[in-house]
Design a protein around this motif. Structure first.
Motif, PDB file in Angstrom:
ATOM      1  N   GLY A 212       0.797  -1.219   0.000  1.00  0.00           N
ATOM      2  CA  GLY A 212       0.000   0.000   0.000  1.00  0.00           C
ATOM      3  C   GLY A 212       0.829   1.269   0.000  1.00  0.00           C
ATOM      4  O   GLY A 212       1.971   1.304  -0.491  1.00  0.00           O
ATOM      5  N   TYR A 213       0.242   2.305   0.566  1.00  0.00           N
ATOM      6  CA  TYR A 213       0.841   3.635   0.594  1.00  0.00           C
ATOM      7  C   TYR A 213       2.151   3.622   1.379  1.00  0.00           C
ATOM      8  O   TYR A 213       2.253   3.009   2.436  1.00  0.00           O
ATOM      9  N   ALA A 214       3.174   4.307   0.852  1.00  0.00           N
ATOM     10  CA  ALA A 214       4.496   4.312   1.484  1.00  0.00           C
ATOM     11  C   ALA A 214       4.992   5.711   1.810  1.00  0.00           C
ATOM     12  O   ALA A 214       6.190   5.931   1.961  1.00  0.00           O
ATOM     13  N   GLY A 215       4.075   6.672   1.908  1.00  0.00           N
ATOM     14  CA  GLY A 215       4.483   8.004   2.293  1.00  0.00           C
ATOM     15  C   GLY A 215       4.581   8.966   1.119  1.00  0.00           C
ATOM     16  O   GLY A 215       4.394   8.598  -0.043  1.00  0.00           O
ATOM     17  N   MET A 216       4.896  10.210   1.459  1.00  0.00           N
ATOM     18  CA  MET A 216       5.009  11.293   0.487  1.00  0.00           C
ATOM     19  C   MET A 216       6.462  11.773   0.412  1.00  0.00           C
ATOM     20  O   MET A 216       7.173  11.764   1.408  1.00  0.00           O
ATOM     21  N   GLN A 217       6.857  12.186  -0.793  1.00  0.00           N
ATOM     22  CA  GLN A 217       8.228  12.660  -0.984  1.00  0.00           C
ATOM     23  C   GLN A 217       8.211  13.937  -1.819  1.00  0.00           C
ATOM     24  O   GLN A 217       7.505  14.024  -2.821  1.00  0.00           O
ATOM     25  N   VAL A 218       9.000  14.934  -1.379  1.00  0.00           N
ATOM     26  CA  VAL A 218       9.138  16.197  -2.100  1.00  0.00           C
ATOM     27  C   VAL A 218      10.627  16.475  -2.273  1.00  0.00           C
ATOM     28  O   VAL A 218      11.400  16.383  -1.315  1.00  0.00           O
ATOM     29  N   LEU A 219      11.037  16.807  -3.486  1.00  0.00           N
ATOM     30  CA  LEU A 219      12.445  17.073  -3.768  1.00  0.00           C
ATOM     31  C   LEU A 219      12.582  18.378  -4.544  1.00  0.00           C
ATOM     32  O   LEU A 219      11.896  18.583  -5.539  1.00  0.00           O
ATOM     33  N   ALA A 220      13.454  19.265  -4.072  1.00  0.00           N
ATOM     34  CA  ALA A 220      13.737  20.526  -4.752  1.00  0.00           C
ATOM     35  C   ALA A 220      15.213  20.548  -5.145  1.00  0.00           C
ATOM     36  O   ALA A 220      16.078  20.095  -4.377  1.00  0.00           O
TER      37      ALA A 220
END
Length: 278
Positions: A212-220
């Motif tokens: 299932g869902y494994a979290g959120m990721q944001v990269l700049a």
């Protein structure tokens, strides 16, 4: 099993390449070398950080099918004005359990390799192609990198990708932003977050991870190419709240940052020029 430092070098290959540019003529290939400083967790959800200062290769290739650029090494199977179908790949480093308090006494985590198709959909771009928004849809099968490799399931990471290359007052700088959720099957999550009964302790109960869902990721990211030098940096934020495995005793941190900076010197380039249109 690969060494931690050896696999970590691979992690910065995607960093040590130029960010997206508006359509223009560029060398077919470029080669060089540089140095990078990285800081990242032992694994997603770990509360222990690994820091590295290491040499890195620099390589770009803009072939019609095979490409090596800021998106990594990939093969373009199909391309149109708005759709691109490619083969994408990813790598993650190994982690020695003896160095990780949460995994003490458990088997080491081998380096992993992921490969699979990716569909890129251009949702919007400016007339000069200096700014764009894309939906990236990779689906990759994962394998361990060890003497006897084994399959550890699949990973999906749909994400929105914003590229900006014409910021007023910052000529030559390229900026990127990626954000999206991660998903994995039971084998993928079990490899990192399950605790078999024989490894359970008073403070680390047995646990069976689910898909299932494994979290959120944001990269700049930000980078700039000078005549024979390239500099770049990135910062990544992960949030594991709501992940299907968030109750695993191996998840010690649900929020964390990772990042790195690099500088590379370009030693050689192809005399052949090609149009690069990302």
């Amino acid at each position: 099993m690969a060494t931690v430092s050896g696999a970590a070098i691979v992690l910065v290959l995607a960093l040590a390449v130029p960010a997206a540019q508006a359509a223009e003529e560029q060398p077919l290939w470029e080669v060089g070398a540089g140095i990078a400083a990285l800081s990242f967790p032992a694994y997603r959800g770990s509360d222990q950080t690994t820091n590295f200062l290491m040499p890195i290769p620099y390589f770009t290739y803009h072939g019609k099918i095979l490409k090596a650029d800021r998106h990594g090494l990939r093969g373009q199977l199909f391309g149109s004005d708005r759709l691109d179908l490619t083969v994408s790949a990813a790598l993650s480093p190994p982690a020695a359990s003896q160095d990780i308090v949460a995994r003490a006494g458990m088997p080491d985590l081998a380096a992993t390799f992921e490969i699979g198709p990716e569909l890129d959909v251009t949702l919007w771009r400016s007339e000069n192609r200096a700014r764009s928004v894309k939906l990236l849809l990779p689906l990759r099968a994962a394998y361990t990198l060890e003497r006897s490799p084994r399959s550890i399931g699949w990973v999906a990471h749909p994400k929105l990708n914003l590229d900006v290359t014409d910021v007023p007052g910052l000529p030559g700088w390229k900026f990127g932003l990626l954000a999206g959720p991660l998903f994995g099957d039971q084998r993928q999550h079990a490899y990192f977050y399950s605790v078999a009964p024989q490894y359970a302790t008073a403070t680390r109960p047995a646990y069976a991870a689910q898909s299932g869902y494994a979290g959120m990721q944001v990269l700049a990211s930000a980078s700039k190419r000078f005549r024979k030098t390239w500099i770049g940096a990135f910062v990544r934020y992960d949030n594991l709240a709501g992940a299907s495995f968030e109750d695993s005793p191996l998840v010690r941190s649900q929020n964390y940052f990772a990042g790195g900076v690099a500088v590379s010197w370009i030693f050689g380039e192809s005399s052949t020029r090609v149009r690069v249109d990302e």
